[in-house]
Write a protein that holds these residues in place. Structure first.
Motif, PDB file in Angstrom:
ATOM      1  N   PHE A 100       0.821  -1.216   0.000  1.00 33.62           N
ATOM      2  CA  PHE A 100       0.000   0.000   0.000  1.00 33.62           C
ATOM      3  C   PHE A 100       0.853   1.264   0.000  1.00 33.62           C
ATOM      4  O   PHE A 100       0.518   2.249  -0.655  1.00 33.62           O
ATOM      5  CB  PHE A 100      -0.929  -0.006   1.210  1.00 33.62           C
ATOM      6  N   SER A 101       1.956   1.259   0.741  1.00 35.16           N
ATOM      7  CA  SER A 101       2.753   2.466   0.912  1.00 35.16           C
ATOM      8  C   SER A 101       3.716   2.737  -0.234  1.00 35.16           C
ATOM      9  O   SER A 101       4.379   3.772  -0.257  1.00 35.16           O
ATOM     10  CB  SER A 101       3.570   2.380   2.214  1.00 35.16           C
ATOM     11  N   TYR A 102       3.797   1.808  -1.189  1.00 37.58           N
ATOM     12  CA  TYR A 102       4.820   1.970  -2.224  1.00 37.58           C
ATOM     13  C   TYR A 102       4.260   1.692  -3.623  1.00 37.58           C
ATOM     14  O   TYR A 102       3.879   2.608  -4.329  1.00 37.58           O
ATOM     15  CB  TYR A 102       6.004   1.046  -1.917  1.00 37.58           C
ATOM     16  N   CYS A 103       4.181   0.438  -3.996  1.00 32.51           N
ATOM     17  CA  CYS A 103       3.749   0.099  -5.359  1.00 32.51           C
ATOM     18  C   CYS A 103       2.254   0.352  -5.553  1.00 32.51           C
ATOM     19  O   CYS A 103       1.860   1.087  -6.454  1.00 32.51           O
ATOM     20  CB  CYS A 103       4.098  -1.352  -5.657  1.00 32.51           C
ATOM     21  N   LEU A 104       1.424  -0.263  -4.745  1.00 30.65           N
ATOM     22  CA  LEU A 104      -0.032  -0.140  -4.807  1.00 30.65           C
ATOM     23  C   LEU A 104      -0.560  -0.225  -6.244  1.00 30.65           C
ATOM     24  O   LEU A 104      -1.377   0.568  -6.698  1.00 30.65           O
ATOM     25  CB  LEU A 104      -0.505   1.176  -4.161  1.00 30.65           C
ATOM     26  N   ARG A 105      -0.066  -1.210  -6.967  1.00 31.74           N
ATOM     27  CA  ARG A 105      -0.515  -1.375  -8.349  1.00 31.74           C
ATOM     28  C   ARG A 105      -1.380  -2.618  -8.532  1.00 31.74           C
ATOM     29  O   ARG A 105      -1.568  -3.067  -9.651  1.00 31.74           O
ATOM     30  CB  ARG A 105       0.687  -1.398  -9.297  1.00 31.74           C
ATOM     31  N   PHE A 106      -1.925  -3.161  -7.438  1.00 30.33           N
ATOM     32  CA  PHE A 106      -2.894  -4.236  -7.603  1.00 30.33           C
ATOM     33  C   PHE A 106      -4.281  -3.616  -7.788  1.00 30.33           C
ATOM     34  O   PHE A 106      -5.252  -3.958  -7.124  1.00 30.33           O
ATOM     35  CB  PHE A 106      -2.856  -5.235  -6.431  1.00 30.33           C
ATOM     36  N   ARG A 107      -4.349  -2.697  -8.748  1.00 32.50           N
ATOM     37  CA  ARG A 107      -5.569  -1.975  -9.105  1.00 32.50           C
ATOM     38  C   ARG A 107      -5.809  -2.139 -10.604  1.00 32.50           C
ATOM     39  O   ARG A 107      -4.858  -2.203 -11.379  1.00 32.50           O
ATOM     40  CB  ARG A 107      -5.415  -0.486  -8.782  1.00 32.50           C
ATOM     41  N   PRO A 108      -7.051  -2.162 -11.046  1.00 30.15           N
ATOM     42  CA  PRO A 108      -7.304  -2.373 -12.476  1.00 30.15           C
ATOM     43  C   PRO A 108      -6.762  -1.269 -13.371  1.00 30.15           C
ATOM     44  O   PRO A 108      -6.438  -1.520 -14.533  1.00 30.15           O
ATOM     45  CB  PRO A 108      -8.832  -2.477 -12.560  1.00 30.15           C
ATOM     46  N   GLY A 109      -6.667  -0.044 -12.855  1.00 28.21           N
ATOM     47  CA  GLY A 109      -6.176   1.058 -13.671  1.00 28.21           C
ATOM     48  C   GLY A 109      -4.673   1.255 -13.622  1.00 28.21           C
ATOM     49  O   GLY A 109      -4.135   2.111 -14.330  1.00 28.21           O
ATOM     50  N   ALA A 110      -3.969   0.477 -12.800  1.00 27.54           N
ATOM     51  CA  ALA A 110      -2.535   0.680 -12.607  1.00 27.54           C
ATOM     52  C   ALA A 110      -1.729   0.078 -13.748  1.00 27.54           C
ATOM     53  O   ALA A 110      -2.076  -0.966 -14.295  1.00 27.54           O
ATOM     54  CB  ALA A 110      -2.099   0.070 -11.281  1.00 27.54           C
ATOM     55  N   ARG A 111      -0.627   0.736 -14.095  1.00 27.17           N
ATOM     56  CA  ARG A 111       0.229   0.308 -15.189  1.00 27.17           C
ATOM     57  C   ARG A 111       1.668   0.118 -14.708  1.00 27.17           C
ATOM     58  O   ARG A 111       2.152   0.857 -13.865  1.00 27.17           O
ATOM     59  CB  ARG A 111       0.238   1.335 -16.325  1.00 27.17           C
ATOM     60  N   HIS A 112       2.336  -0.862 -15.276  1.00 25.78           N
ATOM     61  CA  HIS A 112       3.764  -1.026 -15.032  1.00 25.78           C
ATOM     62  C   HIS A 112       4.362  -1.780 -16.214  1.00 25.78           C
ATOM     63  O   HIS A 112       3.703  -1.946 -17.243  1.00 25.78           O
ATOM     64  CB  HIS A 112       4.018  -1.758 -13.714  1.00 25.78           C
ATOM     65  N   TYR A 113       5.602  -2.218 -16.070  1.00 25.26           N
ATOM     66  CA  TYR A 113       6.259  -2.844 -17.210  1.00 25.26           C
ATOM     67  C   TYR A 113       7.005  -4.109 -16.817  1.00 25.26           C
ATOM     68  O   TYR A 113       7.320  -4.365 -15.661  1.00 25.26           O
ATOM     69  CB  TYR A 113       7.230  -1.860 -17.872  1.00 25.26           C
ATOM     70  N   HIS A 114       7.265  -4.905 -17.845  1.00 26.82           N
ATOM     71  CA  HIS A 114       8.060  -6.125 -17.750  1.00 26.82           C
ATOM     72  C   HIS A 114       9.277  -5.952 -18.643  1.00 26.82           C
ATOM     73  O   HIS A 114       9.160  -5.453 -19.770  1.00 26.82           O
ATOM     74  CB  HIS A 114       7.215  -7.315 -18.217  1.00 26.82           C
ATOM     75  N   GLU A 115      10.452  -6.333 -18.131  1.00 26.63           N
ATOM     76  CA  GLU A 115      11.681  -6.257 -18.907  1.00 26.63           C
ATOM     77  C   GLU A 115      12.030  -7.651 -19.423  1.00 26.63           C
ATOM     78  O   GLU A 115      12.491  -8.494 -18.665  1.00 26.63           O
ATOM     79  CB  GLU A 115      12.812  -5.710 -18.053  1.00 26.63           C
ATOM     80  N   PRO A 116      11.825  -7.926 -20.707  1.00 29.14           N
ATOM     81  CA  PRO A 116      12.107  -9.259 -21.227  1.00 29.14           C
ATOM     82  C   PRO A 116      13.548  -9.714 -21.017  1.00 29.14           C
ATOM     83  O   PRO A 116      13.827 -10.914 -20.987  1.00 29.14           O
ATOM     84  CB  PRO A 116      11.793  -9.115 -22.726  1.00 29.14           C
ATOM     85  N   LEU A 117      14.459  -8.765 -20.867  1.00 30.03           N
ATOM     86  CA  LEU A 117      15.863  -9.106 -20.661  1.00 30.03           C
ATOM     87  C   LEU A 117      16.104  -9.827 -19.346  1.00 30.03           C
ATOM     88  O   LEU A 117      17.038 -10.620 -19.223  1.00 30.03           O
ATOM     89  CB  LEU A 117      16.716  -7.830 -20.714  1.00 30.03           C
ATOM     90  N   THR A 118      15.255  -9.557 -18.347  1.00 27.30           N
ATOM     91  CA  THR A 118      15.471 -10.138 -17.019  1.00 27.30           C
ATOM     92  C   THR A 118      14.170 -10.673 -16.442  1.00 27.30           C
ATOM     93  O   THR A 118      13.374  -9.925 -15.859  1.00 27.30           O
ATOM     94  CB  THR A 118      16.058  -9.078 -16.047  1.00 27.30           C
ATOM     95  N   PRO A 119      13.904 -11.958 -16.575  1.00 29.09           N
ATOM     96  CA  PRO A 119      12.736 -12.555 -15.919  1.00 29.09           C
ATOM     97  C   PRO A 119      12.799 -12.320 -14.413  1.00 29.09           C
ATOM     98  O   PRO A 119      13.878 -12.146 -13.837  1.00 29.09           O
ATOM     99  CB  PRO A 119      12.872 -14.046 -16.260  1.00 29.09           C
ATOM    100  N   ALA A 120      11.641 -12.331 -13.778  1.00 27.87           N
ATOM    101  CA  ALA A 120      11.591 -12.064 -12.342  1.00 27.87           C
ATOM    102  C   ALA A 120      10.617 -13.004 -11.651  1.00 27.87           C
ATOM    103  O   ALA A 120       9.659 -13.484 -12.258  1.00 27.87           O
ATOM    104  CB  ALA A 120      11.185 -10.612 -12.089  1.00 27.87           C
ATOM    105  N   HIS A 121      10.852 -13.234 -10.367  1.00 36.06           N
ATOM    106  CA  HIS A 121      10.070 -14.255  -9.678  1.00 36.06           C
ATOM    107  C   HIS A 121       8.758 -13.725  -9.114  1.00 36.06           C
ATOM    108  O   HIS A 121       8.090 -14.405  -8.341  1.00 36.06           O
ATOM    109  CB  HIS A 121      10.945 -14.962  -8.626  1.00 36.06           C
ATOM    110  N   HIS A 122       8.328 -12.556  -9.605  1.00 34.01           N
ATOM    111  CA  HIS A 122       6.977 -12.074  -9.309  1.00 34.01           C
ATOM    112  C   HIS A 122       6.191 -11.816 -10.593  1.00 34.01           C
ATOM    113  O   HIS A 122       5.171 -11.128 -10.585  1.00 34.01           O
ATOM    114  CB  HIS A 122       7.016 -10.813  -8.444  1.00 34.01           C
TER     115      HIS A 122
END
Length: 395
Positions: free
Chosen positions: A359-381
């Motif tokens: 809640f205090s930082y990312c808070l992107r578990f919302r339908p309107g929230a946007r972020h990105y994925h870097e294909p160069l580095t897979p991640a465990h989330h």
């Protein structure tokens, strides 16, 4: 945030220079009294494990404080500084605008370890995290930059304030041997978590699975209309508050991020799919658990450009950018062109947040929230789910 191998990106920089349906208006409330047909129904029965997402026109994005702006404004010395912070706060979600997409089928859950294993067993596919990078494609990279692995969350050595440190490497570590079979490193296993979402896969891996399954990855516009479940402008999938009836409705980070997880929801990392109630389209985990890779390139200013020339069924920007260019856009509104970018360095949209969103930082578990994925580095989330179009002969 999903950090990248800075040494590789430095190398890359060096290489570079050598029929609308009716509008969505709480469609979920229009269910029939029949229990079997309480969910929206498509033109033909949904494929196994998928649900129908009605097309239509909806309000995409968010222009309101999701609830944590005041936390980011702590320490601001004057009203001007507080206003500047407010203007930057989740700016990539603005402006809110109407978007139209046609109907489609979507996986009711994220693709699980069990499902991904079936794909690998059938095809012999090897993910990028397993095989690493090619010396032929990256001839100037150091040997240690080519090894297989993924970014794994690591508890910081000492407590930090993530809003001040601005250094995600303090809670992330590139871990050799981390891949979809070994989510947290070579000593970990998926043996007991086969019904958890697959992670440590990148865009190419997700697209390969989707093609094998006769499906595809969703566009960003499709993902959001699906996540909203027929409800307009809600802050969260389940309503306008982070909890419902004082209960967590998604697998997110509780506690002191990134220093200590309280696991109030019972899960430290990923949760089995269907651990939380579905939305009103029958889709599970459209909030939290793992980030879901979409087909679109990511650009934080994409919405500003889209509203200048809106169109149905948007596919995202035509040109991909790197994480560094994205940061430049956020600072200045523009970015420096880099010729001959490798496709692996181009950001893709990721949606839904993950078990690390707080809640205090990312808070992107919302339908309107946007972020990105870097294909160069897979991640465990980070993982994905698929969609499928209506048969060509169907209206």
């Amino acid at each position: 945030m999903n950090p990248f191998k800075t040494s590789i990106l430095a190398t890359l920089s060096a290489l570079a220079f050598t029929s609308c349906e009716k509008p969505v208006t709480d469609q979920a409330t229009a269910a029939t009294t029949s229990e079997e047909s309480s969910l929206p129904q498509g033109p033909d029965p949904a494929p196994e494990g998928m649900v129908w997402v009605p097309g239509g026109t909806y309000w995409r994005g968010n222009d309101k404080d999701p609830g944590n702006l005041s936390i980011f404004q702590e320490g601001a010395s004057n009203p001007i500084q507080r206003q500047q912070i407010a203007e930057r706060h989740f700016k990539e979600e603005r402006p809110v605008h109407q978007t139209t997409v046609k109907g489609f089928y979507m996986d009711e859950t994220e693709v699980t370890n069990r499902q991904f294993k079936a794909f690998v067993d059938a095809t012999g596919y090897v993910t990028m995290a397993e095989k690493g990078l090619s010396a032929e494609e990256f001839p100037n990279a150091r040997p240690e930059d080519l090894v297989g692995g993924a970014n794994v969350y690591t508890k910081p050595a000492e407590d930090i304030n993530p809003r001040r440190s601005n250094d995600a490497w303090r809670w992330w570590a590139f871990t050799e041997g981390a891949n979809w079979r070994h989510p947290q490193g070579p000593d970990s296993s998926i043996a007991d978590i086969m019904d958890h979402p697959v992670v440590n896969v990148n865009y190419d891996d997700a697209r390969a699975y989707a093609k094998w399954a006769g499906k595809r990855l969703p566009t960003e516009a499709e993902w959001e209309i699906a996540a909203r479940g027929g409800h307009e402008k809600r802050m969260f999938i389940w309503g306008d508050h982070v909890k419902k009836d004082d209960k967590w409705m998604s697998n997110c980070f509780q506690g002191d991020f990134p220093n200590k997880s309280d696991d109030q929801d019972g899960f430290h990392f990923t949760a089995p799919v269907k651990s939380y109630p579905p939305n009103d389209y029958g889709l599970y985990d459209m909030a939290g658990n793992i980030w879901e890779i979409c087909s679109d390139y990511y650009n934080p200013r994409y919405y500003f450009e889209f509203v200048k020339a809106p169109h149905d069924n948007p596919q995202g920007p035509s040109t991909g950018i790197t994480e560094g260019q994205s940061s430049e856009i956020e600072r200045t509104g523009e970015y420096t062109e880099i010729p001959n970018l490798h496709e692996l360095t181009k950001l893709r949209v990721a949606r839904g947040g993950s078990f690390l969103c707080h809640f205090s930082y990312c808070l992107r578990f919302r339908p309107g929230a946007r972020h990105y994925h870097e294909p160069l580095t897979p991640a465990h989330h980070t993982g994905f789910r698929c969609v499928k179009d209506v048969s060509a002969e169907k209206p």
